[in-house]
Design an enzyme around this catalytic site. Structure first.
Site, PDB file in Angstrom:
ATOM      1  N   LYS A  54       0.831  -1.217   0.000  1.00 32.45           N
ATOM      2  CA  LYS A  54       0.000   0.000   0.000  1.00 32.45           C
ATOM      3  C   LYS A  54       0.861   1.262   0.000  1.00 32.45           C
ATOM      4  O   LYS A  54       0.624   2.190  -0.776  1.00 32.45           O
ATOM      5  CB  LYS A  54      -0.930   0.032   1.227  1.00 32.45           C
ATOM      6  CG  LYS A  54      -1.913  -1.128   1.309  1.00 32.45           C
ATOM      7  CD  LYS A  54      -2.867  -0.979   2.478  1.00 32.45           C
ATOM      8  CE  LYS A  54      -2.212  -1.003   3.850  1.00 32.45           C
ATOM      9  NZ  LYS A  54      -1.541  -2.268   4.197  1.00 32.45           N
ATOM     10  N   ARG A  93      -9.861   0.928   8.767  1.00 33.22           N
ATOM     11  CA  ARG A  93      -9.485  -0.444   9.110  1.00 33.22           C
ATOM     12  C   ARG A  93     -10.590  -1.155   9.882  1.00 33.22           C
ATOM     13  O   ARG A  93     -10.441  -2.333  10.195  1.00 33.22           O
ATOM     14  CB  ARG A  93      -8.225  -0.421   9.971  1.00 33.22           C
ATOM     15  CG  ARG A  93      -6.920  -0.747   9.223  1.00 33.22           C
ATOM     16  CD  ARG A  93      -5.810  -0.514  10.203  1.00 33.22           C
ATOM     17  NE  ARG A  93      -4.591  -1.197   9.965  1.00 33.22           N
ATOM     18  CZ  ARG A  93      -3.489  -0.615   9.469  1.00 33.22           C
ATOM     19  NH1 ARG A  93      -3.521   0.626   9.060  1.00 33.22           N
ATOM     20  NH2 ARG A  93      -2.367  -1.290   9.378  1.00 33.22           N
ATOM     21  N   ARG A  97      11.764  -5.331   5.502  1.00 33.34           N
ATOM     22  CA  ARG A  97      11.738  -4.018   4.846  1.00 33.34           C
ATOM     23  C   ARG A  97      12.344  -2.897   5.698  1.00 33.34           C
ATOM     24  O   ARG A  97      12.352  -2.960   6.923  1.00 33.34           O
ATOM     25  CB  ARG A  97      10.327  -3.669   4.372  1.00 33.34           C
ATOM     26  CG  ARG A  97       9.332  -3.424   5.464  1.00 33.34           C
ATOM     27  CD  ARG A  97       7.940  -3.283   4.870  1.00 33.34           C
ATOM     28  NE  ARG A  97       6.978  -2.965   5.915  1.00 33.34           N
ATOM     29  CZ  ARG A  97       5.670  -2.858   5.716  1.00 33.34           C
ATOM     30  NH1 ARG A  97       5.154  -3.047   4.526  1.00 33.34           N
ATOM     31  NH2 ARG A  97       4.870  -2.565   6.718  1.00 33.34           N
ATOM     32  N   ARG A 109      10.957  -0.118  11.022  1.00 38.08           N
ATOM     33  CA  ARG A 109       9.868   0.084  11.971  1.00 38.08           C
ATOM     34  C   ARG A 109       9.938  -0.939  13.089  1.00 38.08           C
ATOM     35  O   ARG A 109      10.281  -2.096  12.862  1.00 38.08           O
ATOM     36  CB  ARG A 109       8.531  -0.066  11.239  1.00 38.08           C
ATOM     37  CG  ARG A 109       8.163   1.144  10.444  1.00 38.08           C
ATOM     38  CD  ARG A 109       7.003   0.905   9.525  1.00 38.08           C
ATOM     39  NE  ARG A 109       5.891   0.177  10.129  1.00 38.08           N
ATOM     40  CZ  ARG A 109       4.733  -0.033   9.518  1.00 38.08           C
ATOM     41  NH1 ARG A 109       4.546   0.432   8.293  1.00 38.08           N
ATOM     42  NH2 ARG A 109       3.772  -0.707  10.101  1.00 38.08           N
ATOM     43  N   ARG A 164      -0.578  -8.529  13.088  1.00 40.11           N
ATOM     44  CA  ARG A 164      -1.181  -7.501  12.218  1.00 40.11           C
ATOM     45  C   ARG A 164      -2.017  -8.151  11.111  1.00 40.11           C
ATOM     46  O   ARG A 164      -3.069  -7.640  10.725  1.00 40.11           O
ATOM     47  CB  ARG A 164      -0.080  -6.609  11.632  1.00 40.11           C
ATOM     48  CG  ARG A 164       0.499  -5.664  12.695  1.00 40.11           C
ATOM     49  CD  ARG A 164       1.876  -5.135  12.344  1.00 40.11           C
ATOM     50  NE  ARG A 164       1.913  -4.356  11.140  1.00 40.11           N
ATOM     51  CZ  ARG A 164       3.030  -4.112  10.448  1.00 40.11           C
ATOM     52  NH1 ARG A 164       4.192  -4.610  10.856  1.00 40.11           N
ATOM     53  NH2 ARG A 164       2.984  -3.383   9.367  1.00 40.11           N
TER      54      ARG A 164
HETATM   55  P1  AMP Z   1       0.596   0.676   9.139  1.00 34.45           P
HETATM   56  O1  AMP Z   1       1.719   1.666   9.030  1.00 34.45           O
HETATM   57  O2  AMP Z   1      -0.598   1.037   8.320  1.00 34.45           O
HETATM   58  O3  AMP Z   1       1.058  -0.743   8.925  1.00 34.45           O
HETATM   59  O4  AMP Z   1       0.099   0.754  10.665  1.00 34.45           O
HETATM   60  C1  AMP Z   1       0.970   0.437  11.726  1.00 34.45           C
HETATM   61  C2  AMP Z   1       0.151   0.264  13.001  1.00 34.45           C
HETATM   62  O5  AMP Z   1      -0.503   1.517  13.321  1.00 34.45           O
HETATM   63  C3  AMP Z   1      -0.974  -0.753  12.926  1.00 34.45           C
HETATM   64  O6  AMP Z   1      -0.519  -2.081  13.181  1.00 34.45           O
HETATM   65  C4  AMP Z   1      -1.907  -0.242  14.020  1.00 34.45           C
HETATM   66  O7  AMP Z   1      -1.410  -0.546  15.314  1.00 34.45           O
HETATM   67  C5  AMP Z   1      -1.801   1.273  13.841  1.00 34.45           C
HETATM   68  N1  AMP Z   1      -2.785   1.785  12.860  1.00 34.45           N
HETATM   69  C6  AMP Z   1      -2.515   2.379  11.663  1.00 34.45           C
HETATM   70  N2  AMP Z   1      -3.651   2.741  11.051  1.00 34.45           N
HETATM   71  C7  AMP Z   1      -4.660   2.369  11.868  1.00 34.45           C
HETATM   72  C8  AMP Z   1      -6.068   2.455  11.781  1.00 34.45           C
HETATM   73  N3  AMP Z   1      -6.696   2.984  10.710  1.00 34.45           N
HETATM   74  N4  AMP Z   1      -6.810   1.958  12.822  1.00 34.45           N
HETATM   75  C9  AMP Z   1      -6.213   1.423  13.898  1.00 34.45           C
HETATM   76  N5  AMP Z   1      -4.886   1.295  14.043  1.00 34.45           N
HETATM   77  C10 AMP Z   1      -4.106   1.761  13.036  1.00 34.45           C
END
Ligand code: AMP
Length: 226
Positions: free
Chosen positions: A20, A95, A134, A168, A179
């Site tokens: 994404k 989400r 990554r 990260r 996740r």
């Molecule tokens: P991402 O960078 O999108 O992989 O998000 C990393 C982490 O941030 C996720 O595993 C969640 O803990 C939190 N997170 C990001 N976006 C959301 C969302 N829309 N709703 C809830 N938690 C989120």
């Protein structure tokens, strides 16, 4: 902007590792839209030590979802910024069903709506390896991978020449598994939700970055012409 001159709202749906972020950056460059990643916004809040960041930190490290209230607050603030006027690519949001409904309400206040949702379809198996290897350039954010995409010159970013890289905290095999589970339980049902509204497009995201990018670009061109 869509042909009717309202800002374009594009959502990228897909599990961690689907690509994404990579594809959002490419679409940003091609269409002048702004990538809004709730993950990035939350990581900034954690780094800045804000109240939202303090509450989100442990949840993110466990690979679970941060509460809708916190996510909506950080997203809402960002969507007020003037650079979002042409349109946005939502990466990692919504989400949950609650977030999808809250987004509809937020957009309806300014006569906007979700124009297109691209579901990036992948197999679960390879996603853990994709996520666990990554890393990004600390200067420009260009993405790399231990196995699949190393810089041409070791230790130097292809895009900006930066020499600092970062990983990260949640990009490890254990958290990536959690996740993925959260994605299937809470986010995957949104595919049917948006399909029912006639705005969903499915893209095979197992292909290489350039092939996926072409398919995504074609999908966005169709949306922006309507
Ligand atoms: P991402 O960078 O999108 O992989 O998000 C990393 C982490 O941030 C996720 O595993 C969640 O803990 C939190 N997170 C990001 N976006 C959301 C969302 N829309 N709703 C809830 N938690 C989120």
């Amino acid at each position: 902007m869509t042909a009717k001159n309202t800002p374009t709202v594009l959502i990228l749906l897909g599990p961690p590792g689907a690509g994404k972020g990579t594809q959002a950056r490419l679409l940003e460059e091609e269409f002048g839209l702004v990538q809004l990643s709730t993950g990035d916004l939350l990581r900034s809040a954690v780094a800045a030590g804000t109240e939202a960041g303090k509450q989100a930190k442990a949840v993110m490290e466990a690979g679970a979802l941060v509460s809708d209230d916190i996510v909506l607050a950080v997203l809402h603030d960002r969507m007020e910024d003037p650079d979002t006027a042409k349109g946005v690519i939502l990466d990692g949001f919504p989400r949950t069903a609650g977030q999808a409904e809250a987004l509809d309400q937020l957009l309806s206040r300014s006569n906007q709506r979700v124009n297109s949702v691209i579901s990036m379809e992948v197999e679960d198996g390879p996603m853990i390896a994709r996520v666990a290897g990554r890393y990004t350039c600390a200067t420009c954010g260009e993405g790399y991978h231990d196995q699949f995409k190393q810089p041409a010159k070791a230790g130097v970013c292809d895009k900006c020449g930066g020499t600092e890289f970062k990983r990260r905290a949640d990009d490890n095999a254990k958290t990536a598994g959690a996740r993925l589970t959260a994605y299937h339980a809470q986010t995957a049902p949104l595919i049917a939700y948006y399909e029912g509204r006639g705005v969903l497009e499915r893209i095979d995201a197992m292909a290489d970055i350039a092939t996926v990018s072409r398919a995504m670009s074609d999908a966005v061109k169709r949306v922006m012409a309507t």
